[in-house]
Design an enzyme around this catalytic site. Structure first.
Site, PDB file in Angstrom:
ATOM      1  CB  ILE A  13     -58.784  22.909   4.537  1.00 33.88           C
ATOM      2  CG1 ILE A  13     -59.188  21.982   3.373  1.00 33.88           C
ATOM      3  CG2 ILE A  13     -59.671  24.181   4.526  1.00 33.88           C
ATOM      4  CD1 ILE A  13     -60.411  21.241   3.748  1.00 33.88           C
ATOM      5  CD  GLU A  85     -52.874  10.762   9.560  1.00 34.27           C
ATOM      6  OE1 GLU A  85     -52.934  10.641   8.378  1.00 34.27           O
ATOM      7  OE2 GLU A  85     -52.045  11.223  10.088  1.00 34.27           O
ATOM      8  CB  THR A 133     -65.926  15.602   6.904  1.00 34.92           C
ATOM      9  OG1 THR A 133     -66.288  14.963   5.542  1.00 34.92           O
ATOM     10  CG2 THR A 133     -65.816  14.380   7.744  1.00 34.92           C
ATOM     11  CG  ASP A 134     -69.845  16.068   2.871  1.00 30.56           C
ATOM     12  OD1 ASP A 134     -68.779  15.425   3.150  1.00 30.56           O
ATOM     13  OD2 ASP A 134     -70.291  16.353   1.675  1.00 30.56           O
ATOM     14  CD  GLU A 135     -65.720  11.775   3.233  1.00 26.21           C
ATOM     15  OE1 GLU A 135     -65.413  10.388   3.709  1.00 26.21           O
ATOM     16  OE2 GLU A 135     -65.122  12.308   2.519  1.00 26.21           O
ATOM     17  CE1 TYR A 159     -61.335  12.493   7.902  1.00 27.77           C
ATOM     18  CE2 TYR A 159     -62.959  12.143   6.052  1.00 27.77           C
ATOM     19  CZ  TYR A 159     -61.998  12.753   6.694  1.00 27.77           C
ATOM     20  OH  TYR A 159     -62.281  14.374   6.551  1.00 27.77           O
ATOM     21  CE  LYS A 163     -62.869  15.733  10.712  1.00 24.18           C
ATOM     22  NZ  LYS A 163     -61.739  16.492  11.150  1.00 24.18           N
ATOM     23  CG  ASN A 188     -65.218  15.617  -1.323  1.00 23.95           C
ATOM     24  OD1 ASN A 188     -65.769  15.227  -0.367  1.00 23.95           O
ATOM     25  ND2 ASN A 188     -64.696  14.827  -2.466  1.00 23.95           N
ATOM     26  N   GLY A 306     -66.480  -0.129   0.835  1.00 17.75           N
ATOM     27  CA  GLY A 306     -67.607   0.532   1.529  1.00 17.75           C
ATOM     28  C   GLY A 306     -67.817   1.764   1.000  1.00 17.75           C
TER      29      GLY A 306
HETATM   30  P1  NAD Z   1     -54.628  17.430   5.293  1.00 18.42           P
HETATM   31  O1  NAD Z   1     -54.564  15.781   5.276  1.00 18.42           O
HETATM   32  O2  NAD Z   1     -54.368  18.032   3.921  1.00 18.42           O
HETATM   33  O3  NAD Z   1     -54.112  18.238   6.455  1.00 18.42           O
HETATM   34  C1  NAD Z   1     -53.889  17.589   7.630  1.00 18.42           C
HETATM   35  C2  NAD Z   1     -52.891  18.452   8.378  1.00 18.42           C
HETATM   36  O4  NAD Z   1     -52.877  18.062   9.827  1.00 18.42           O
HETATM   37  C3  NAD Z   1     -51.333  18.335   7.945  1.00 18.42           C
HETATM   38  O5  NAD Z   1     -50.740  19.253   7.711  1.00 18.42           O
HETATM   39  C4  NAD Z   1     -50.779  17.422   8.918  1.00 18.42           C
HETATM   40  O6  NAD Z   1     -49.579  17.429   9.008  1.00 18.42           O
HETATM   41  C5  NAD Z   1     -51.341  17.740  10.105  1.00 18.42           C
HETATM   42  N1  NAD Z   1     -51.620  16.863  11.149  1.00 18.42           N
HETATM   43  C6  NAD Z   1     -51.823  15.458  11.100  1.00 18.42           C
HETATM   44  N2  NAD Z   1     -51.825  14.742  12.256  1.00 18.42           N
HETATM   45  C7  NAD Z   1     -51.442  15.984  13.154  1.00 18.42           C
HETATM   46  C8  NAD Z   1     -51.078  15.631  14.560  1.00 18.42           C
HETATM   47  N3  NAD Z   1     -51.215  14.598  15.332  1.00 18.42           N
HETATM   48  N4  NAD Z   1     -50.769  16.785  15.220  1.00 18.42           N
HETATM   49  C9  NAD Z   1     -50.606  18.049  14.442  1.00 18.42           C
HETATM   50  N5  NAD Z   1     -50.899  18.220  13.206  1.00 18.42           N
HETATM   51  C10 NAD Z   1     -51.145  17.018  12.506  1.00 18.42           C
HETATM   52  O7  NAD Z   1     -56.283  17.732   5.383  1.00 18.42           O
HETATM   53  P2  NAD Z   1     -57.208  18.734   4.742  1.00 18.42           P
HETATM   54  O8  NAD Z   1     -57.735  18.064   3.475  1.00 18.42           O
HETATM   55  O9  NAD Z   1     -56.586  20.204   4.807  1.00 18.42           O
HETATM   56  O10 NAD Z   1     -58.544  18.648   6.024  1.00 18.42           O
HETATM   57  C11 NAD Z   1     -58.417  19.582   7.011  1.00 18.42           C
HETATM   58  C12 NAD Z   1     -59.593  19.305   7.936  1.00 18.42           C
HETATM   59  O11 NAD Z   1     -60.683  19.698   7.152  1.00 18.42           O
HETATM   60  C13 NAD Z   1     -59.485  17.923   8.248  1.00 18.42           C
HETATM   61  O12 NAD Z   1     -60.231  18.106   9.734  1.00 18.42           O
HETATM   62  C14 NAD Z   1     -60.621  17.168   7.294  1.00 18.42           C
HETATM   63  O13 NAD Z   1     -61.235  16.229   8.229  1.00 18.42           O
HETATM   64  C15 NAD Z   1     -61.412  18.283   7.243  1.00 18.42           C
HETATM   65  N6  NAD Z   1     -62.302  18.173   5.676  1.00 18.42           N
HETATM   66  C16 NAD Z   1     -61.529  17.976   4.783  1.00 18.42           C
HETATM   67  C17 NAD Z   1     -62.251  18.069   3.510  1.00 18.42           C
HETATM   68  C18 NAD Z   1     -61.489  17.975   2.270  1.00 18.42           C
HETATM   69  O14 NAD Z   1     -62.228  17.789   1.086  1.00 18.42           O
HETATM   70  N7  NAD Z   1     -60.095  17.958   2.165  1.00 18.42           N
HETATM   71  C19 NAD Z   1     -63.625  18.246   3.530  1.00 18.42           C
HETATM   72  C20 NAD Z   1     -64.341  18.327   4.835  1.00 18.42           C
HETATM   73  C21 NAD Z   1     -63.541  18.322   5.850  1.00 18.42           C
END
Ligand code: NAD
Length: 353
Positions: A13, A85, A133-135, A159, A163, A188, A306
């Site tokens: 994202i 993560e 996240t909605d989770e 996770y 969050k 999602n 879970g």
């Molecule tokens: P992703 O796992 O694709 O990307 C996470 C990024 O964070 C990666 O580029 C990783 O290298 C970086 N990262 C991880 N640990 C790090 C650290 N210690 N320092 C610096 N960078 C670090 O995740 P995503 O799917 O793009 O999700 C992004 C955010 O959106 C997250 O906070 C997630 O909880 C939230 N989110 C995701 C979704 C989804 O459907 N993917 C939905 C709702 C919310």
């Protein structure tokens, strides 16, 4: 908003959001911090780095000195915090890193933002936007009403718990220290640059390689799906018009159970191959290349521990207050996503080598 720091900008994202801001707000200076874990891919940002459009800093959000240097040197006034993560299955197998990055990493960013922006008085007009996240809201039955911003937090996976903790820290830094924060809780996402361990890109890339499509349990777990481009627009609206201290739920109005989603992807891939005979030569293991149906690859596996049955979002607040509506229907969004993976094997194939 002038100098924006995007954390986790090499992830799914975050990369989409970096491209989105670069395109829609050329007046902004964009900085990206990312540790480039397995989920981060510098290729997702390559065109922006090569064009000099963003400054990229490889490093860990838990590293206080590193974060402080960037906030000061780059005169950051806005943080959009994606770094995390993010894969539930990994949080079940190895939760520690989720607590470290998602909780301690968020705490580090908040602490340094408070220090630089407020204690040292360098940026009284600032914003810290936290992506959640909605989770965090837990599990719904098929008949429960969807989550609102008032729904009690009941996270069920490591996770989601990590969050939830980070959301609470963001709130606490606002209430206790006056940090100007907003949070969005989204369902999602799917779309380009999505690491192929998550359901939709996993299915697309496994179908192309003729590999099994694992479906958890009875396949009837329901998720709401939002195209990442719509999510980016929602975040931008919260940054521009959101009320400091508030949280906003973001959803796609697109609930679907997993088996229906996987079957839909199979049907779409069958149709794509039927319409483009050349694809069979590029992907000889893909079932339609052998006269078979992609659905033959569907394969039920033991349920996730879970495993929440359903998540659903009531997105009235962001619609009524900020005018946000998703524009891409799931059907159209899936077509675009399939096409993106077909057009960009150089992005995903090395990740699976
Ligand atoms: P992703 O796992 O694709 O990307 C996470 C990024 O964070 C990666 O580029 C990783 O290298 C970086 N990262 C991880 N640990 C790090 C650290 N210690 N320092 C610096 N960078 C670090 O995740 P995503 O799917 O793009 O999700 C992004 C955010 O959106 C997250 O906070 C997630 O909880 C939230 N989110 C995701 C979704 C989804 O459907 N993917 C939905 C709702 C919310």
């Amino acid at each position: 908003m002038r100098n924006v720091l995007i954390t986790g900008g090499a992830g799914f994202i975050g990369a989409n959001f970096t491209h989105y801001l670069s395109r829609t707000k050329p007046e902004l200076r964009l900085c990206v911090v990312d540790a480039l874990t397995y989920a981060g891919n510098i290729k997702s940002l390559e065109s922006l780095i090569d064009a000099g459009r963003i400054a990229f800093f490889k490093g860990d959000i838990c590293d206080q000195a590193f974060i402080e240097r960037i906030l000061r040197d780059q005169k950051i006034d806005t943080v959009v915090h994606f770094a995390a993560e993010s894969h539930v299955d990994r949080s079940i197998r190895a939760p520690d890193i989720f607590l470290q990055t998602n909780i301690f990493g968020t705490q580090t960013l908040l602490k340094i933002a408070y220090k630089v922006w407020i204690q040292d008085g360098l940026c009284p007009e600032h914003r810290f936007h936290h992506i959640s996240t909605d989770e965090v809201f837990g599990d719904l039955s098929l008949t429960d009403p969807p989550f609102t911003e008032e729904t009690q937090y009941q996270p069920n996976s490591p996770y989601a718990a990590s969050k939830a903790a980070s959301d609470h820290l963001v709130r606490a830094y606002h209430k206790t220290f006056g940090l100007k924060v907003t949070t969005s809780n989204c369902s999602n996402n799917y779309g380009p640059y999505h690491f192929p361990e998550k359901l939709i890109p996993l299915c697309i890339t496994n179908i192309l390689r003729g590999l099994p499509l694992p479906v958890y349990g009875d396949g009837l777990n329901v998720r709401d799906w939002l195209h990442v481009e719509d999510h980016c627009r929602a975040i931008d609206l919260v940054l521009e018009r959101g009320v400091v201290g508030e949280t906003y739920n973001v959803g796609g109005n697109s609930e679907m159970n997993n088996i229906t989603l996987v079957t839909t992807l199979c049907e779409k891939m069958d149709a794509v191959f039927a319409g483009n005979r050349g694809l069979a030569a590029s992907y000889p293991e893909c079932p339609p290349a052998k006269g078979k149906s992609c659905a033959d690859l569907i394969h039920y596996v033991d349920d996730r521990l879970g495993h929440d049955r359903r998540y659903a979002i009531l997105a009235d607040k962001i619609r009524n207050e900020l005018g946000f509506e998703p524009t891409l229907q799931l059907d159209q969004g899936l077509d675009l996503t399939i096409q993106w993976y077909l057009d960009h094997p150089e992005w995903w194939e090395p990740l699976l080598a």
